[in-house]
Scaffold this motif. Structure first.
Motif, PDB file in Angstrom:
ATOM      1  N   ALA A  16       0.993  -0.998   0.000  1.00  0.00           N
ATOM      2  CA  ALA A  16       0.000   0.000   0.000  1.00  0.00           C
ATOM      3  C   ALA A  16       1.110   1.115   0.000  1.00  0.00           C
ATOM      4  O   ALA A  16      -1.566  -0.967  -0.230  1.00  0.00           O
ATOM      5  CB  ALA A  16      -0.120   0.544  -0.132  1.00  0.00           C
ATOM      6  N   PRO A  73      11.612  -5.096  -0.336  1.00  0.00           N
ATOM      7  CA  PRO A  73      10.900  -4.343  -1.367  1.00  0.00           C
ATOM      8  C   PRO A  73       9.542  -4.959  -1.703  1.00  0.00           C
ATOM      9  O   PRO A  73       9.444  -6.155  -1.976  1.00  0.00           O
ATOM     10  CB  PRO A  73      11.839  -4.456  -2.585  1.00  0.00           C
ATOM     11  N   GLY A  74       8.498  -4.167  -1.631  1.00  0.00           N
ATOM     12  CA  GLY A  74       7.224  -4.526  -2.227  1.00  0.00           C
ATOM     13  C   GLY A  74       6.336  -5.500  -1.501  1.00  0.00           C
ATOM     14  O   GLY A  74       5.433  -6.093  -2.104  1.00  0.00           O
ATOM     15  N   LYS A  75       6.534  -5.689  -0.192  1.00  0.00           N
ATOM     16  CA  LYS A  75       5.647  -6.574   0.554  1.00  0.00           C
ATOM     17  C   LYS A  75       4.883  -5.749   1.599  1.00  0.00           C
ATOM     18  O   LYS A  75       5.467  -4.928   2.300  1.00  0.00           O
ATOM     19  CB  LYS A  75       6.436  -7.689   1.246  1.00  0.00           C
ATOM     20  N   PHE A  76       3.586  -5.983   1.682  1.00  0.00           N
ATOM     21  CA  PHE A  76       2.801  -5.283   2.696  1.00  0.00           C
ATOM     22  C   PHE A  76       1.542  -6.066   3.029  1.00  0.00           C
ATOM     23  O   PHE A  76       1.154  -6.993   2.319  1.00  0.00           O
ATOM     24  CB  PHE A  76       2.445  -3.859   2.250  1.00  0.00           C
ATOM     25  N   ARG A  77       0.916  -5.653   4.121  1.00  0.00           N
ATOM     26  CA  ARG A  77      -0.298  -6.324   4.592  1.00  0.00           C
ATOM     27  C   ARG A  77      -1.187  -5.318   5.311  1.00  0.00           C
ATOM     28  O   ARG A  77      -0.732  -4.605   6.212  1.00  0.00           O
ATOM     29  CB  ARG A  77       0.082  -7.447   5.561  1.00  0.00           C
ATOM     30  N   PHE A  78      -2.436  -5.236   4.892  1.00  0.00           N
ATOM     31  CA  PHE A  78      -3.468  -4.490   5.596  1.00  0.00           C
ATOM     32  C   PHE A  78      -4.463  -5.493   6.169  1.00  0.00           C
ATOM     33  O   PHE A  78      -5.030  -6.301   5.424  1.00  0.00           O
ATOM     34  CB  PHE A  78      -4.228  -3.559   4.645  1.00  0.00           C
ATOM     35  N   ASP A  79      -4.677  -5.446   7.476  1.00  0.00           N
ATOM     36  CA  ASP A  79      -5.715  -6.257   8.123  1.00  0.00           C
ATOM     37  C   ASP A  79      -6.814  -5.322   8.608  1.00  0.00           C
ATOM     38  O   ASP A  79      -6.652  -4.618   9.617  1.00  0.00           O
ATOM     39  CB  ASP A  79      -5.137  -7.051   9.298  1.00  0.00           C
ATOM     40  N   TYR A  80      -7.926  -5.300   7.886  1.00  0.00           N
ATOM     41  CA  TYR A  80      -9.078  -4.489   8.275  1.00  0.00           C
ATOM     42  C   TYR A  80      -9.909  -5.283   9.283  1.00  0.00           C
ATOM     43  O   TYR A  80     -10.257  -6.438   9.040  1.00  0.00           O
ATOM     44  CB  TYR A  80      -9.931  -4.152   7.056  1.00  0.00           C
ATOM     45  N   PRO A 118      -0.256   4.550  -4.087  1.00  0.00           N
ATOM     46  CA  PRO A 118       0.362   5.083  -2.872  1.00  0.00           C
ATOM     47  C   PRO A 118       1.187   4.066  -2.099  1.00  0.00           C
ATOM     48  O   PRO A 118       2.260   4.393  -1.591  1.00  0.00           O
ATOM     49  CB  PRO A 118      -0.848   5.548  -2.058  1.00  0.00           C
ATOM     50  N   VAL A 119       0.713   2.838  -2.011  1.00  0.00           N
ATOM     51  CA  VAL A 119       1.458   1.840  -1.247  1.00  0.00           C
ATOM     52  C   VAL A 119       2.766   1.497  -1.944  1.00  0.00           C
ATOM     53  O   VAL A 119       3.809   1.336  -1.300  1.00  0.00           O
ATOM     54  CB  VAL A 119       0.603   0.576  -1.024  1.00  0.00           C
ATOM     55  N   ALA A 120       2.735   1.408  -3.276  1.00  0.00           N
ATOM     56  CA  ALA A 120       3.978   1.159  -4.012  1.00  0.00           C
ATOM     57  C   ALA A 120       4.960   2.298  -3.799  1.00  0.00           C
ATOM     58  O   ALA A 120       6.169   2.095  -3.673  1.00  0.00           O
ATOM     59  CB  ALA A 120       3.683   0.985  -5.499  1.00  0.00           C
ATOM     60  N   LEU A 121       4.434   3.504  -3.753  1.00  0.00           N
ATOM     61  CA  LEU A 121       5.262   4.689  -3.518  1.00  0.00           C
ATOM     62  C   LEU A 121       6.054   4.549  -2.230  1.00  0.00           C
ATOM     63  O   LEU A 121       7.218   4.929  -2.148  1.00  0.00           O
ATOM     64  CB  LEU A 121       4.355   5.917  -3.478  1.00  0.00           C
ATOM     65  N   LEU A 122       5.465   3.962  -1.208  1.00  0.00           N
ATOM     66  CA  LEU A 122       6.082   3.900   0.113  1.00  0.00           C
ATOM     67  C   LEU A 122       6.838   2.599   0.394  1.00  0.00           C
ATOM     68  O   LEU A 122       7.678   2.562   1.278  1.00  0.00           O
ATOM     69  CB  LEU A 122       5.014   4.093   1.191  1.00  0.00           C
ATOM     70  N   THR A 123       6.532   1.534  -0.346  1.00  0.00           N
ATOM     71  CA  THR A 123       7.116   0.243   0.018  1.00  0.00           C
ATOM     72  C   THR A 123       8.003  -0.388  -1.036  1.00  0.00           C
ATOM     73  O   THR A 123       8.703  -1.350  -0.736  1.00  0.00           O
ATOM     74  CB  THR A 123       6.003  -0.778   0.359  1.00  0.00           C
TER      75      THR A 123
END
Length: 220
Positions: A16, A73-80, A118-123
């Motif tokens: 993200a 580089p390029g790994k993320f997780r959002f838990d809603y 946006p998430v790619a921008l930051l991660t």
């Protein structure tokens, strides 16, 4: 699909801080330091998605919350967690979106859908210069105790119109505080981050997703 669920899902895929440490010359310096020095991060977030008003109606918004983790580089997780349980995981190859209530999983090629988001921008990138292929950057005036940068995708035919990034200086570096995303259809998604942890040791399993048994898996 209800407004709440539909726009929560849209906010997931669009996707993200007050100064308390050494000041930076401007938001561009702060963003560059964040990208260079933050290899991983973890935070809580609250997201407000506001859709443009239709004729004769007022704008409607929906608030959701949960936790966020990333690792370059390029790994993320959002838990809603509220108001619906949903998980968004990027493992470096595939972007997974799991809606628990619907028992539905969508899987998309990460490189194809996250290039100018946006998430790619930051991660994804290792420094600010690497991002200038896809974005134009402009430092904004400091306000609300934060330093700000506006990022505008160079491709005008994408989903994102602009991203406003708010950053705060902390004892250990620069923390992410706000992502304010305006999309091409006029929808606004504002994520506020709290309890940000810089460079925590995150397990590899945090960025591994396996579709639950019986889930409907959609691959466009």
């Amino acid at each position: 699909m209800t407004f709440s669920r539909r726009h929560a899902l849209s906010g997931l895929c669009s996707i993200a801080f007050g100064l308390s440490g050494p000041a930076h010359a401007d938001g561009l310096d702060a963003l560059n330091q964040f990208i260079k020095q933050t290899r991983s991060g973890r935070a809580q977030f609250t997201q407000v998605v506001t859709s443009p008003p239709k004729s004769g109606q007022v704008a409607r918004s929906k608030t959701s919350s949960g936790s966020f983790e990333f690792q370059r580089p390029g790994k993320f997780r959002f838990d809603y967690r509220k108001p619906f349980v949903q998980t968004l995981v990027a493992d470096g190859q595939t972007l997974w979106l799991h809606d628990v209530d619907l028992n539905q999983v969508s899987a998309r090629n990460q490189a194809q859908v996250l290039g100018s988001t946006p998430v790619a921008l930051l991660t994804a990138a290792s420094d600010l210069e690497a991002l200038k292929t896809d974005f134009q950057f402009k430092a904004e005036a400091d306000r609300e105790g934060l330093q700000w940068v506006r990022a505008t995708p160079k491709k005008s035919d994408g989903q994102i119109q602009s991203v406003l990034v708010g950053l705060r200086a902390a004892d250990k570096g620069v923390e992410l505080a706000v992502l304010d995303v305006q999309d091409a259809l006029g929808q606004r998604s504002v994520l506020n981050f709290s309890a940000f942890e810089l460079n925590p040791a995150l397990p590899a399993s945090a960025f591994v997703f396996k579709a639950p048994a019986g889930a409907d898996v959609i691959r466009p």
